[in-house]
Enzyme design. Sequence first.
Site, short mmCIF file in Angstrom:
data_model
loop_
_atom_site.label_atom_id
_atom_site.label_comp_id
_atom_site.label_asym_id
_atom_site.label_seq_id
_atom_site.Cartn_x
_atom_site.Cartn_y
_atom_site.Cartn_z
N LYS A 177 0.83 -1.12 0.13
CA LYS A 177 -0.06 0.22 -0.09
C LYS A 177 0.83 1.06 -0.17
O LYS A 177 2.09 1.39 0.66
CB LYS A 177 -0.84 0.08 1.28
CG LYS A 177 -1.65 1.25 1.69
CD LYS A 177 -0.93 2.26 2.48
CE LYS A 177 -0.56 1.63 3.78
NZ LYS A 177 0.37 2.57 4.74
N ASP A 226 -4.96 -0.61 8.94
CA ASP A 226 -4.91 -0.81 7.50
C ASP A 226 -5.32 -2.08 6.96
O ASP A 226 -5.63 -2.30 5.49
CB ASP A 226 -3.36 -0.64 6.94
CG ASP A 226 -2.85 0.74 7.27
OD1 ASP A 226 -3.44 1.65 7.29
OD2 ASP A 226 -1.57 0.71 7.20
#
Length: 293
Positions: free
Chosen positions: A11, A136
Amino acid sequence: MPDIVELAPAKVNLTLSITGRRPDGYHLLDSLFVYVDLYDRLVIKPHPTLRLTVEGAFATALDDDNLVVRAARVLQAKGAQSAGASIHLWKDIPVAAGLGGGSADAAAALRGLNKLWRMGLSLAELADIGAAIGADVPAAVYSQTTRVRGIGEQLDLGPASAAQTAARHPIVLVNPGVGVATQQVFQRWRQSGIAFGVAEDRLYSGSDHRLSQKISIYSNMLSIPAQELCPAIGDVLQALSAEPGCDLSRMSGSGATCFGLFSSTESATRAAAQLRDKYGWWTWAGKIRDSKL
């Protein structure tokens, strides 16, 4: 049943604002997540007990109580599962680097074990479970361009403008070879007295096809405190921005990995090689993902 293979992409936070703080101490964020074609890989198969093995470039940086094991145990408890699993993790994403590798691995474990144990949970249900594992993880369950708010549980999947333009930009990732503790960066930010940011809805509207121009006025609010703790981050940002073809350079997450958006694949590939050869930094050049897993 054949082995189940799940990819866990890294990410990148194209933007990151801290918009508030809850009474329990958790910070509220507004961030644009994109995922790149750099992956960890999980191979999952039946086993009488829960077992994890790890190899790859960053395997030695992990301990036994990592997020993959936590995710598996949470899912076991959710479904009252007595079955185990053998999970083999190939680790290519740097650890403690602001790239969400551990969260991506946990999300991949949730997806894969859901299949192995035939639990029939939707991605939305897995994302809800993931929220208890890490901030996350819910977004990583989907691993697509996402606006993430709150403490990671508020997801706007594929914001129209960002989703249309993100994949047009080659990206270079650079890590100076140091890890930065997220908790320390947030503590430094609180000590700095920097005011909370505001939700920037303008980033997610319109049809501008130059994502670097759209996000150039937005920043990562953790960048300054992270650089105070780790001056090498500033060196990386300066070196990236000086490379021909770099339209924008930023830090991802709480660091220490930084990224540059480039005007062409050729300039991105050249920059990654230059920075690796000149400084000995870990570098990677590739694409922002434009599709779901």
